[in-house]
Write a protein that holds these residues in place. Structure first.
Motif, PDB file in Angstrom:
ATOM      1  N   ALA A   1      -6.233   1.138   1.427  1.00 62.74           N
ATOM      2  CA  ALA A   1      -7.412   1.446   2.235  1.00 62.74           C
ATOM      3  C   ALA A   1      -8.641   1.453   1.341  1.00 62.74           C
ATOM      4  O   ALA A   1      -8.610   1.979   0.224  1.00 62.74           O
ATOM      5  N   HIS A   2      -9.717   0.864   1.829  1.00 60.13           N
ATOM      6  CA  HIS A   2     -10.964   0.759   1.070  1.00 60.13           C
ATOM      7  C   HIS A   2     -10.756   0.010  -0.255  1.00 60.13           C
ATOM      8  O   HIS A   2     -11.450   0.275  -1.231  1.00 60.13           O
ATOM      9  N   TYR A   3      -9.794  -0.905  -0.262  1.00 60.01           N
ATOM     10  CA  TYR A   3      -9.500  -1.693  -1.470  1.00 60.01           C
ATOM     11  C   TYR A   3      -9.132  -0.797  -2.639  1.00 60.01           C
ATOM     12  O   TYR A   3      -9.264  -1.180  -3.800  1.00 60.01           O
ATOM     13  N   GLY A   4      -8.703   0.418  -2.365  1.00 54.07           N
ATOM     14  CA  GLY A   4      -8.349   1.347  -3.428  1.00 54.07           C
ATOM     15  C   GLY A   4      -9.533   2.054  -4.042  1.00 54.07           C
ATOM     16  O   GLY A   4      -9.380   2.782  -5.024  1.00 54.07           O
ATOM     17  N   ALA A   5     -10.732   1.871  -3.483  1.00 52.73           N
ATOM     18  CA  ALA A   5     -11.935   2.430  -4.103  1.00 52.73           C
ATOM     19  C   ALA A   5     -12.125   3.905  -3.801  1.00 52.73           C
ATOM     20  O   ALA A   5     -12.761   4.612  -4.586  1.00 52.73           O
ATOM     21  N   THR A   6     -11.620   4.383  -2.670  1.00 50.90           N
ATOM     22  CA  THR A   6     -11.778   5.781  -2.319  1.00 50.90           C
ATOM     23  C   THR A   6     -10.430   6.363  -1.924  1.00 50.90           C
ATOM     24  O   THR A   6      -9.550   5.646  -1.446  1.00 50.90           O
ATOM     25  N   PRO A   7     -10.252   7.661  -2.115  1.00 53.68           N
ATOM     26  CA  PRO A   7      -8.926   8.280  -1.932  1.00 53.68           C
ATOM     27  C   PRO A   7      -8.592   8.520  -0.468  1.00 53.68           C
ATOM     28  O   PRO A   7      -8.927   9.545   0.110  1.00 53.68           O
ATOM     29  N   VAL A   8      -7.916   7.565   0.135  1.00 57.30           N
ATOM     30  CA  VAL A   8      -7.493   7.707   1.527  1.00 57.30           C
ATOM     31  C   VAL A   8      -5.987   7.499   1.621  1.00 57.30           C
ATOM     32  O   VAL A   8      -5.245   8.436   1.856  1.00 57.30           O
ATOM     33  N   GLY A   9      -5.516   6.250   1.458  1.00 58.05           N
ATOM     34  CA  GLY A   9      -4.088   6.032   1.589  1.00 58.05           C
ATOM     35  C   GLY A   9      -3.670   4.644   1.186  1.00 58.05           C
ATOM     36  O   GLY A   9      -4.498   3.768   0.938  1.00 58.05           O
ATOM     37  N   THR A  10      -2.359   4.465   1.121  1.00 60.35           N
ATOM     38  CA  THR A  10      -1.753   3.176   0.815  1.00 60.35           C
ATOM     39  C   THR A  10      -0.756   2.849   1.913  1.00 60.35           C
ATOM     40  O   THR A  10       0.102   3.672   2.243  1.00 60.35           O
ATOM     41  N   GLY A  11      -0.902   1.668   2.490  1.00 60.97           N
ATOM     42  CA  GLY A  11       0.007   1.239   3.535  1.00 60.97           C
ATOM     43  C   GLY A  11       0.952   0.164   3.040  1.00 60.97           C
ATOM     44  O   GLY A  11       0.620  -0.598   2.125  1.00 60.97           O
ATOM     45  N   PHE A  12       2.106   0.105   3.659  1.00 59.67           N
ATOM     46  CA  PHE A  12       3.092  -0.911   3.305  1.00 59.67           C
ATOM     47  C   PHE A  12       3.403  -1.748   4.537  1.00 59.67           C
ATOM     48  O   PHE A  12       3.730  -1.222   5.602  1.00 59.67           O
ATOM     49  N   MET A  13       3.236  -3.059   4.373  1.00 57.51           N
ATOM     50  CA  MET A  13       3.534  -3.989   5.447  1.00 57.51           C
ATOM     51  C   MET A  13       5.004  -4.341   5.390  1.00 57.51           C
ATOM     52  O   MET A  13       5.506  -4.759   4.327  1.00 57.51           O
ATOM     53  N   ASN A  14       5.683  -4.178   6.502  1.00 56.20           N
ATOM     54  CA  ASN A  14       7.111  -4.450   6.566  1.00 56.20           C
ATOM     55  C   ASN A  14       7.384  -5.610   7.515  1.00 56.20           C
ATOM     56  O   ASN A  14       7.040  -5.552   8.701  1.00 56.20           O
ATOM     57  N   LYS A  15       7.999  -6.626   6.973  1.00 61.69           N
ATOM     58  CA  LYS A  15       8.265  -7.846   7.733  1.00 61.69           C
ATOM     59  C   LYS A  15       9.246  -7.562   8.858  1.00 61.69           C
ATOM     60  O   LYS A  15      10.324  -7.005   8.652  1.00 61.69           O
ATOM     61  N   ALA A  16       8.869  -7.974  10.076  1.00 61.60           N
ATOM     62  CA  ALA A  16       9.714  -7.735  11.240  1.00 61.60           C
ATOM     63  C   ALA A  16      10.376  -9.002  11.757  1.00 61.60           C
ATOM     64  O   ALA A  16      11.370  -8.932  12.476  1.00 61.60           O
ATOM     65  N   LEU A  17       9.834 -10.166  11.422  1.00 65.70           N
ATOM     66  CA  LEU A  17      10.378 -11.424  11.942  1.00 65.70           C
ATOM     67  C   LEU A  17       9.847 -12.579  11.106  1.00 65.70           C
ATOM     68  O   LEU A  17       8.954 -12.389  10.261  1.00 65.70           O
ATOM     69  N   SER A  18      10.383 -13.750  11.343  1.00 67.00           N
ATOM     70  CA  SER A  18       9.904 -14.983  10.722  1.00 67.00           C
ATOM     71  C   SER A  18       9.560 -15.979  11.820  1.00 67.00           C
ATOM     72  O   SER A  18      10.231 -16.027  12.858  1.00 67.00           O
ATOM     73  N   VAL A  19       8.524 -16.755  11.582  1.00 68.66           N
ATOM     74  CA  VAL A  19       8.113 -17.790  12.529  1.00 68.66           C
ATOM     75  C   VAL A  19       7.958 -19.099  11.771  1.00 68.66           C
ATOM     76  O   VAL A  19       7.187 -19.172  10.797  1.00 68.66           O
ATOM     77  N   GLY A  20       8.681 -20.105  12.188  1.00 69.60           N
ATOM     78  CA  GLY A  20       8.573 -21.417  11.573  1.00 69.60           C
ATOM     79  C   GLY A  20       8.774 -21.369  10.072  1.00 69.60           C
ATOM     80  O   GLY A  20       9.683 -20.690   9.568  1.00 69.60           O
ATOM     81  N   GLU A  21       7.905 -22.080   9.362  1.00 74.48           N
ATOM     82  CA  GLU A  21       7.964 -22.111   7.900  1.00 74.48           C
ATOM     83  C   GLU A  21       6.753 -21.415   7.282  1.00 74.48           C
ATOM     84  O   GLU A  21       6.334 -21.749   6.175  1.00 74.48           O
ATOM     85  N   CYS A  22       6.214 -20.432   7.989  1.00 77.84           N
ATOM     86  CA  CYS A  22       5.006 -19.747   7.528  1.00 77.84           C
ATOM     87  C   CYS A  22       5.320 -18.850   6.328  1.00 77.84           C
ATOM     88  O   CYS A  22       6.381 -18.222   6.267  1.00 77.84           O
ATOM     89  N   LYS A  23       4.384 -18.816   5.411  1.00 79.06           N
ATOM     90  CA  LYS A  23       4.521 -17.970   4.225  1.00 79.06           C
ATOM     91  C   LYS A  23       3.270 -17.110   4.070  1.00 79.06           C
ATOM     92  O   LYS A  23       2.194 -17.436   4.561  1.00 79.06           O
ATOM     93  N   THR A  24       3.419 -16.010   3.352  1.00 74.41           N
ATOM     94  CA  THR A  24       2.311 -15.082   3.165  1.00 74.41           C
ATOM     95  C   THR A  24       1.365 -15.566   2.076  1.00 74.41           C
ATOM     96  O   THR A  24       1.662 -16.521   1.339  1.00 74.41           O
ATOM     97  N   ASP A  25       0.219 -14.888   1.978  1.00 74.84           N
ATOM     98  CA  ASP A  25      -0.709 -15.158   0.884  1.00 74.84           C
ATOM     99  C   ASP A  25       0.006 -15.108  -0.461  1.00 74.84           C
ATOM    100  O   ASP A  25      -0.146 -15.992  -1.309  1.00 74.84           O
TER     101      ASP A  25
END
Length: 784
Positions: A501-525
């Motif tokens: 959150a806030h690119y880590g610049a201010t003390p709020v939180g950290t989130g974790f993205m959890n993969k739920a499915l796959s579509v085609g041949e798409c890949k992440t950044d």
């Protein structure tokens, strides 16, 4: 690589101590697997980490998206962009396989053909080797955009491409970075956000939190956009607990209609208003004497400077009653605590750095920095957590020295390690200081959204880029115009990753993205960065065996392992106030702020070092009723652009039917009296134009703007329209950036007049509306 591994770890919050409601990260329910996730962008917002629950059936299909009541900040609340994520994932126009096209057929939609990832990588590698052998790695530009996991963008340019030229193509990088740079130079912290108890276990009821008595919202639309990592609805939460509002905005908004003071200034005159508020607070002895004496540098000089802009003078400039300005300043200064939320409008003017400096001065002299309910700051290890990752190791001094704009605008280039946007355009047009021959678009539909004079960027790219590839979810006008390889991008539902959150610049939180499915041949950044990087520069990737090694090193700095922490979904950071007293703001451990003087710099030593005035000053917008009165006969109205819409995030979501139904056409707001004078009816198509260009938009006749002001939406293109050159989905037809010039930035290289220009407006013939409606109806039939 070992030097990089040795960098100080960025601490994560204590794991396993979150204040959640007991839900696991994944469970089975009614024939579905439910996965909790906290994405950076669903798409739709900057790094908030909104909590989502993704319901996937036994066939691996996403069937429902709900808000996650366990997420401590968003608490189950979602915007329409999150709620329509399923429509985004399965939109029939989404591209889910790699594509290739012969460069001689650029701009022709029917020339794309599906290929394998290996074929796509072969083409990218062949062209990269050819171009860099002849022109050097500096001839490659990574055209950066939003992406799906902010902060990973730097390694694209360094570890993947070994290019010193990462470029966000908005003139003067007039988005977030000017505020961040002003804060870094004068406050020693990358971004002071208002305290909304984000990192506190008890949230608003936590004993450490004090609800602000006053929130000043300046040039920001938090409810529509959740901007820069801030969860917008927190403003409403704090209003319910008694916070009162001051809103600075030329337009009437939901929040301004509920504010004690709505300072509806003439667009672009913000710095005059801020200086007048400072003058009122100082003149009436409303400032925090102790904080000023012990923790501020240059107060006497500041007082002398802002005395040149009393409320009476600012009132004439801004179009606001001087007594109203004074009353608002008194309310802010007398509130204990008070917070100031600054937005994009700060960046989108040549005088924006001085406005940001003035805002920091307001926060400081009222004693509202690093206090409960005021402005929260990160500690000495906080910041944009991936800026500079592997930069020196991958490039070396010779390549770094070739970064476009580094010599001319060091305050700009050194802050974000980005090539200067306007000078990159100039390099493509002139071949100086060297040719630009290869490009990579990542989440950047620059011709429809970010770039001033978009047709000029289009022409420069078509002329100079021998090869270009993109990573995207949909075919965009930018990709259609100049790209030769299309790599399919995963959505937030298809991704494992980390969100600060806030690119880590201010003390709020950290989130974790959890993969739920796959579509085609798409890949992440991240996956794409690694796969392409291993092909182009394998020597830099020897220590990364899979994408999780890269995530751990880049995002978690090997302080934790993603596979160990992702089940936490979202964790709050430890919040500490008054860090300037404890030495936790400075890397040397000494009390004070991380600036050359150790204090908040009201007189800026860094601005002086870069050759700018060390004190705030006001400059009239380059084109305005006061600065260019000779233009008023031809362009009698003040143009401001880009206020956030609930349905869209910049140029995204135009092909999502539900979002498009909420906002089907590009809108231009015009006051009823002005509309009546010009013969413009509500809902009628109009042309807005000035000396730089024109755009066609539909009139929204509303009292939200005054008789002098015209406001236009941004980011418009039409996925239902002809995709081929020269039309390119109609991207230039309603693009308000046609009216915005390049090379109108401030002395340090930052800012551009996206929100303060002159224009004229006229109605269009009725048959224009009919033609546009036929195209839209055809699109809806095909989508169904």
């Amino acid at each position: 690589m070992e030097e990089m591994k040795a960098k100080p770890a960025v601490p994560l919050p204590t794991l396993g101590e979150t204040n959640d409601l007991g839900k696991p990260w994944r469970w089975e329910e009614d024939g579905c697997t439910v996965t909790r996730s906290a994405p950076w962008s669903p798409p739709g917002c900057h790094p908030v980490g909104c909590g989502v629950k993704l319901y996937v059936d036994e066939n691996g299909k996403l069937v429902k998206v709900e808000g996650d009541e366990n997420q401590q900040i968003t608490q189950g609340r979602l915007c329409v962009r999150c709620l329509t994520l399923r429509d985004f994932v399965y939109n029939p126009s989404r591209i889910i396989h790699p594509m290739k096209r012969d460069p001689k057929y650029r701009g022709q939609a029917d020339k794309w053909e599906q290929c394998t990832w290996e074929e796509a990588l072969d083409i990218i590698e062949e062209n990269y080797r050819r171009i860099t052998a002849e022109y050097g790695c500096e001839s490659v530009v990574f055209f950066v955009g939003t992406g799906r996991e902010g902060g990973t963008l730097g390694p694209y340019g360094t570890y993947m491409l070994r290019s010193p030229n990462m470029c966000y193509t908005q003139s003067g990088y007039a988005c977030y970075v000017p505020r961040m740079a002003a804060a870094a130079y004068n406050l020693g912290s990358p971004y002071p956000e208002i305290d909304y108890a984000g990192g506190l276990p008890g949230r608003y009821d936590d004993p450490a939190f004090v609800n602000p008595e006053c929130i000043m919202i300046w040039g920001k639309a938090p409810l529509a956009s959740n901007p820069d990592g801030f969860f917008g609805h927190a403003v409403v939460d704090m209003m319910r607990r008694g916070a009162r509002l001051i809103v600075v905005d030329p337009r009437i908004t939901w929040l301004s209609s509920r504010a004690d003071y709505h300072l509806a200034l003439r667009a672009g005159t913000d710095t005059a208003l801020a200086m007048a508020m400072l003058d009122t607070i100082i003149r009436e002895d409303l400032y925090d004497h102790d904080f000023v004496e012990y923790w501020c540098y240059g107060f006497e000089q500041l007082a002398e400077r802002v005395a040149t802009m009393p409320a009476e003078k600012a009132g004439e400039i801004c179009g606001i009653d001087p007594e109203y300005i004074k009353d608002a300043a008194r309310m802010y200064a007398n509130a204990k605590p008070a917070s100031l939320q600054w937005g994009l409008a700060f960046d989108q003017k040549a005088n924006g750095m001085q406005l940001s400096h003035s805002a920091i001065c307001l926060m400081a002299i009222t004693g509202n920095i690093d206090v409960p309910g005021g402005q929260i700051l990160g500690n000495a290890s906080s910041g944009q957590n991936e800026t500079g990752f592997g930069f020196e190791e991958a490039l070396g001094k010779d390549l770094i020295s070739k970064m476009i704009g580094l010599k001319e605008y060091p305050a700009y280039a050194n802050t974000i390690l980005d090539a200067h946007a306007d000078l990159t355009l100039q390099a493509m047009e002139t071949g100086e200081p060297y040719p630009i021959k290869m490009g990579f678009f990542a989440g950047n539909n620059l011709m429809s959204c970010t770039s001033a004079e978009p047709k000029r960027w289009h022409d420069a790219m078509c002329k100079t880029l021998d090869f270009c590839f993109t990573l995207e979810c949909f075919m965009t006008p930018s990709a259609q115009a100049v790209c030769d390889v299309f790599l399919p991008l995963a959505t937030a539902a298809e991704e494992d990753g980390v969100d600060f959150a806030h690119y880590g610049a201010t003390p709020v939180g950290t989130g974790f993205m959890n993969k739920a499915l796959s579509v085609g041949e798409c890949k992440t950044d991240m996956e794409t960065c690694m796969i392409v990087g291993k092909r182009l520069n394998p020597q830099l990737w020897e220590n990364y065996h899979d994408v999780y090694d890269f995530i751990d090193d880049l995002r978690l700095h090997n302080n934790h392992r993603f596979k160990d922490v992702c089940k936490e979904v979202y964790v709050q950071k430890d919040v500490e106030y008054y860090k300037y007293e404890t030495g936790h703001l400075r890397k040397d451990g000494q009390p004070g702020f991380n600036t050359p003087t150790g204090r908040v710099e009201l007189w800026s030593t860094m601005f002086a070092q870069f050759g700018d005035d060390p004190l705030p000053y006001y400059e009239e917008p380059q084109y305005s009723p006061l600065n260019t009165p000779e233009l008023l006969d031809e362009y009698p109205y003040v143009l401001t652009t880009g206020a956030r819409a609930y349905a869209f995030f910049h140029s995204e979501n135009r092909q999502i039917p539900f979002c498009r139904e909420l906002n089907p056409d590009p809108l231009v707001e015009i006051n009823p009296k002005t509309a009546a004078k010009l013969g413009i009816a509500d809902g009628q198509w109009c042309e807005v134009w000035n000396q730089f260009g024109s755009a066609k938009l539909k009139a929204n006749v509303t009292i939200a703007v005054d008789e002098q002001t015209i406001h236009a939406q941004h980011g418009w293109w039409f996925p239902e329209d002809d995709p081929n050159e020269p039309n390119l989905y109609g991207t230039f037809r309603s693009n308000i950036n046609n009216l915005v010039p390049n090379f109108h930035f401030g002395k340090l290289g930052f800012g551009a007049p996206f929100k303060c220009l002159l224009c004229n407006i006229k109605p269009l013939a009725e048959n224009y509306d009919t033609d546009m409606q036929l195209v839209w109806e055809k699109f809806k039939r095909e989508d169904q």
